[in-house]
Design an enzyme around this catalytic site. Structure first.
Site, PDB file in Angstrom:
ATOM      1  N   ASN A  53     -20.730 -20.623  20.672  1.00 56.87           N
ATOM      2  CA  ASN A  53     -21.657 -19.943  19.709  1.00 56.87           C
ATOM      3  C   ASN A  53     -22.708 -20.527  19.213  1.00 56.87           C
ATOM      4  O   ASN A  53     -23.424 -19.902  18.182  1.00 56.87           O
ATOM      5  CB  ASN A  53     -20.552 -19.637  18.735  1.00 56.87           C
ATOM      6  CG  ASN A  53     -19.903 -18.203  19.106  1.00 56.87           C
ATOM      7  OD1 ASN A  53     -20.044 -17.224  19.320  1.00 56.87           O
ATOM      8  ND2 ASN A  53     -18.355 -18.674  18.791  1.00 56.87           N
ATOM      9  N   GLU A 106     -20.995 -10.175  15.503  1.00 52.84           N
ATOM     10  CA  GLU A 106     -21.042 -11.505  16.026  1.00 52.84           C
ATOM     11  C   GLU A 106     -21.974 -12.452  14.901  1.00 52.84           C
ATOM     12  O   GLU A 106     -21.334 -13.605  14.853  1.00 52.84           O
ATOM     13  CB  GLU A 106     -21.952 -11.488  17.265  1.00 52.84           C
ATOM     14  CG  GLU A 106     -21.949 -12.897  18.000  1.00 52.84           C
ATOM     15  CD  GLU A 106     -23.549 -13.567  17.821  1.00 52.84           C
ATOM     16  OE1 GLU A 106     -23.657 -14.544  17.923  1.00 52.84           O
ATOM     17  OE2 GLU A 106     -24.338 -12.676  17.394  1.00 52.84           O
ATOM     18  N   GLU A 136     -22.968 -10.256  21.925  1.00 58.50           N
ATOM     19  CA  GLU A 136     -24.112 -10.938  21.228  1.00 58.50           C
ATOM     20  C   GLU A 136     -25.269  -9.847  20.494  1.00 58.50           C
ATOM     21  O   GLU A 136     -25.471  -8.862  21.157  1.00 58.50           O
ATOM     22  CB  GLU A 136     -24.980 -11.599  22.442  1.00 58.50           C
ATOM     23  CG  GLU A 136     -24.329 -12.794  23.139  1.00 58.50           C
ATOM     24  CD  GLU A 136     -23.981 -14.127  22.354  1.00 58.50           C
ATOM     25  OE1 GLU A 136     -24.503 -13.855  21.091  1.00 58.50           O
ATOM     26  OE2 GLU A 136     -23.598 -14.984  22.731  1.00 58.50           O
ATOM     27  N   ASP A 177      -8.435 -28.773  26.128  1.00 57.47           N
ATOM     28  CA  ASP A 177      -9.523 -29.478  26.864  1.00 57.47           C
ATOM     29  C   ASP A 177      -9.618 -30.924  27.172  1.00 57.47           C
ATOM     30  O   ASP A 177      -9.429 -31.614  26.111  1.00 57.47           O
ATOM     31  CB  ASP A 177     -10.917 -29.204  26.316  1.00 57.47           C
ATOM     32  CG  ASP A 177     -12.087 -29.621  27.179  1.00 57.47           C
ATOM     33  OD1 ASP A 177     -11.842 -30.004  28.041  1.00 57.47           O
ATOM     34  OD2 ASP A 177     -13.502 -29.401  26.725  1.00 57.47           O
ATOM     35  N   CYS A 217     -15.360 -32.475  34.362  1.00 53.83           N
ATOM     36  CA  CYS A 217     -14.613 -31.289  33.586  1.00 53.83           C
ATOM     37  C   CYS A 217     -13.768 -30.445  34.383  1.00 53.83           C
ATOM     38  O   CYS A 217     -12.614 -30.475  34.093  1.00 53.83           O
ATOM     39  CB  CYS A 217     -15.458 -30.451  32.940  1.00 53.83           C
ATOM     40  SG  CYS A 217     -16.656 -29.393  33.871  1.00 53.83           S
ATOM     41  N   HIS A 253     -18.930 -25.850  31.449  1.00 53.82           N
ATOM     42  CA  HIS A 253     -17.914 -26.484  31.262  1.00 53.82           C
ATOM     43  C   HIS A 253     -16.742 -25.926  31.339  1.00 53.82           C
ATOM     44  O   HIS A 253     -16.372 -24.940  31.282  1.00 53.82           O
ATOM     45  CB  HIS A 253     -18.039 -27.179  29.717  1.00 53.82           C
ATOM     46  CG  HIS A 253     -16.987 -28.148  29.076  1.00 53.82           C
ATOM     47  ND1 HIS A 253     -16.796 -29.446  29.929  1.00 53.82           N
ATOM     48  CD2 HIS A 253     -16.156 -27.926  28.393  1.00 53.82           C
ATOM     49  CE1 HIS A 253     -15.774 -29.783  29.322  1.00 53.82           C
ATOM     50  NE2 HIS A 253     -15.548 -29.193  28.322  1.00 53.82           N
ATOM     51  N   ASP A 255     -26.345 -21.922  18.429  1.00 52.59           N
ATOM     52  CA  ASP A 255     -27.822 -21.576  18.478  1.00 52.59           C
ATOM     53  C   ASP A 255     -28.583 -22.627  19.313  1.00 52.59           C
ATOM     54  O   ASP A 255     -28.138 -23.786  19.088  1.00 52.59           O
ATOM     55  CB  ASP A 255     -28.380 -21.486  17.364  1.00 52.59           C
ATOM     56  CG  ASP A 255     -28.000 -19.769  16.634  1.00 52.59           C
ATOM     57  OD1 ASP A 255     -27.206 -19.126  17.081  1.00 52.59           O
ATOM     58  OD2 ASP A 255     -28.596 -19.494  15.625  1.00 52.59           O
TER      59      ASP A 255
END
Length: 710
Positions: free
Chosen positions: A401, A455, A450, A361, A279, A338, A403
């Site tokens: 973002n 958020e 966070e 990207d 990357c 990344h 979980d």
């Protein structure tokens, strides 16, 4: 009345030196004309006699692409006028001096970028015209022009994101962030031609060359083409990815020091992909290309970056009762870090409010419109959860973002949730600070703090848009509702007793404190803690365990216990990947209930330190003595050591030296002379690699003065 002699063009001066300086392209050289759209440049035409505006008619023709067309915007015809008529191709503001004509040419701020041919047609009265070639020029995006879609209204930012030809990539781990110097080299010889060669080898160009060239006025289009062409998954792009451990058929991604060698190798071999990239290499090469084309660009690292293929905003990881992190067939991963790009532009294809930095990207992770590319995705849209906006915003949103749900696996099934982390992904989003070698955190550009109400509200907003109103129940939600995730009777932490160095034994400290919980609010508990150490891969996976340890203890209520752990060098010596990352995990089982708790510690091992000193003042063309010093602080010798030096404006290409073996505890000192070729701020980058450690890297900032300057 005497007939006026025919006006013939005798010579042309493209004034490349003056124009290139005024267009901020002088670093590319002054042998040919390289200008930016939306800004005038100047020519001097010498004729066989004085130009007479009432009798002589001059028409300018500029063309680019395989089939130039005024309809497609790849051909422009314009006449000599006194006043510039606006944001259109024009030739104006001319002055006559004897037989010469000084004229200002203007290209519109939405012109197609590329290689142009320029010619004039001369006629007198109603007579026939004669065509003369004037030469060629290269037209680039212009972030200095307020009318250009890439306009960036800050000279300080332009010096960083267009003119700076070196920088840093941030790698490692969120708690062990390392700066990786990189030579972008966007102004090196032939790089501008290679950038357009990249565009010309894209699938879009091969399918319809004329249409492809006509769309090169659109920065969004150009960015998407480059994003697809930096990787080779669909085409003969620049780099072939390799996330394994065998790089014998090419170059390890860790051994690249800059973009120039990669781009030149790709071009010299007829567009065959260069082996290999990961990357940070993909993103750094794209940064070179975009800065060269005139688009403000920076390299961004996201630590603990989610790869969420199924778009459910949840990444599942699994451990067994012996604390081993298990591999899975699922493509969802959490990368240690990344790296992608941000490009600055206006988004006319989106509603108002989403201009500015856009994520692109080039690492091949998923397809977009049928090709392996990603973006541009508005950073503002990512922060606000507006995942319905183009391009690929849901994928990037999940990267920062999603979980994380950690499962305990038993008998081939997920039996227990060890942790549900809502803030463990998208950490320390970083880029190089403007005008400094320091790291800048830009996490707040991507997400609200966070745990804040904003958020979680944005997360739910994005979830509804990505999963739909009839959101299916996720497996971990079922367990949560049934009480599968409860409070725990102890708090566990793993700490390092000292800085971890590769080649040394690792000393850790387990801290456990007994706290009240719903099942055993007070009283002692018995714990069995099983530890496991594995090599941590850049892509988020692990290898087979190389160290195990078990601790048994009784823990009284309110008490804290500390337990030392030793991970010997002999256990990990030949077990790590080139990244030198270790995950130590522990599963603590409560004897009274059979329930389990998880404790994790990721360790990034420090390589030996490299010192670079420059003793004299640096001047263009004058010998500059460089001293490189390396002390082997490891317990083993470094074998087959090689040193490579690189630095735009300091070295043409690279300097490579074989250094042999460096015995443990010994120091290596190297002296050599460089002859700088360009003035201004430069960066010398040094990489020493060996069989044992691939990435002993250092850099030295050097300011080069013009020869003879006081």
């Amino acid at each position: 009345m005497d007939q006026v002699a025919t006006l013939r063009l005798e010579s042309v001066d493209l004034q490349s030196s003056r124009n290139n300086k005024e267009h901020h392209t002088q670093e590319m050289g002054v042998k040919r004309l390289t200008v930016r759209r939306g800004q005038p440049f100047y020519l001097r035409l010498s004729f066989s006699r004085p130009f007479q505006s009432q009798n002589d008619h001059i028409t300018f023709v500029a063309e680019t692409g395989p089939k130039p067309s005024e309809l497609l915007g790849t051909r422009a015809t314009f006449f000599l006028t006194r006043v510039q008529p606006g944001n259109v191709w024009s030739a104006s503001d001319f002055t006559i001096d004897s037989n010469s004509l000084q004229v200002s040419l203007f290209t519109p701020a939405n012109a197609v970028i590329g290689h142009y041919t320029l010619k004039i047609e001369i006629s007198q009265g109603q007579g026939h015209s004669v065509t003369y070639p004037l030469g060629t020029f290269i037209l680039l995006f212009n972030p200095w022009s307020p009318e250009d879609d890439v306009y960036l209204p800050s000279e300080i930012l332009l010096q960083e994101y267009i003119m700076r030809d070196y920088g840093f990539v941030y790698k490692g781990h969120e708690r062990f962030i390392t700066s990786w110097p990189w030579n972008y080299g966007q102004f090196e010889e032939d790089i501008i031609d290679i950038c357009f060669e990249i565009l010309n080898k894209s699938l879009y160009h091969l399918k319809n060359p004329a249409k492809d060239c006509s769309q090169r006025n659109d920065v969004v289009y150009v960015c998407r083409v480059v994003s697809a062409m930096i990787n080779s998954n669909d085409d003969n792009g620049v780099l072939q990815g390799n996330w394994g451990e065998d790089y014998s058929k090419g170059v390890s991604p860790l051994e690249w020091k800059g973009s120039v060698a990669i781009l030149q190798q790709w071009s010299a071999r007829g567009g065959q992909p260069v082996k290999y990239g990961q990357c940070w290499v993909f993103a750094s090469v794209m940064c070179t290309v975009m800065r060269c084309l005139g688009v403000p660009t920076r390299v961004v690292s996201n630590f603990r970056s989610a790869h969420n293929v199924d778009r459910n905003l949840t990444i599942d990881t699994y451990y067994d009762r012996n604390a081993e992190m298990l591999s899975t067939q699922k493509r969802d991963k959490i990368w240690n870090f990344h790296v992608w790009n941000e490009c600055w532009m206006i988004r006319k294809d989106l509603p108002p409010g989403y201009n500015g930095w856009q994520v692109l990207d080039p690492t091949p992770q998923q397809t977009s419109s049928g090709l392996f590319c990603c973006g541009p995705a508005s950073v503002k849209a990512i922060r606000e959860g507006d995942v319905h906006l183009a391009y690929d915003t849901p994928f990037v949103y999940a990267e920062v973002n999603a979980d994380e749900v950690i499962w305990l696996l038993g008998d081939g099934q997920a039996q227990e949730i060890l942790a549900h982390n809502t803030s463990s992904i998208g950490k320390e989003i970083s880029t190089k600070m403007v005008g400094s070698d320091q790291r800048q955190s830009i996490t707040s550009s991507y997400k609200y703090p966070e745990g804040s109400p904003e958020e979680r509200a944005v997360f739910m907003k994005a979830s509804r848009k990505m999963l739909g109103p009839q959101r299916a129940s996720l497996p971990f939600l079922d367990l949560l509702e049934s009480g599968g995730l409860r409070d725990q009777p102890a708090q566990l932490q793993l700490h390092l007793a000292r800085i971890p160095e590769w080649g040394q034994d690792l000393q850790l400290l387990l801290r456990i404190q007994r706290v009240p919980d719903s099942t055993h609010p007070r009283g002692p508990i018995g714990l069995v803690v099983r530890f496991c150490a594995q090599a941590l891969l850049h892509g988020g996976g692990t290898q087979k365990p190389f160290w195990r340890h078990t601790v048994r203890m009784n823990l009284d209520f309110g008490k804290e216990t500390q337990w030392p752990l030793l991970l010997p060098y002999s256990n990990y010596r030949n077990k790590l990947t080139d990244e030198k990352l270790i995950r130590v995990s522990g599963i603590a089982e409560v004897e009274e209930t059979g329930r389990s708790m998880l404790v994790l510690k990721d360790i990034c091992l420090e390589p030996p330190h490299l010192s670079i000193e420059v003793s004299e003042r640096a001047e263009v063309g004058k010998a500059l003595r460089v001293h490189v010093t390396l002390t082997n602080t490891l317990m083993v010798a470094l074998s087959s050591c090689t040193m490579v030096l690189e630095g735009s404006g300091l070295i043409n290409g690279q300097i490579a030296k074989d250094l042999g073996t460096l015995v443990a505890g010994h120091t290596l000192q190297i002296q050599l002379d460089l002859y700088p070729t360009k003035a201004g701020p430069r960066q010398l980058q040094v990489l020493i690699s060996s069989n044992e450690v691939k990435e002993i890297k250092g850099y030295k900032d050097i300011f080069v003065t013009v020869a003879g300057a006081p």
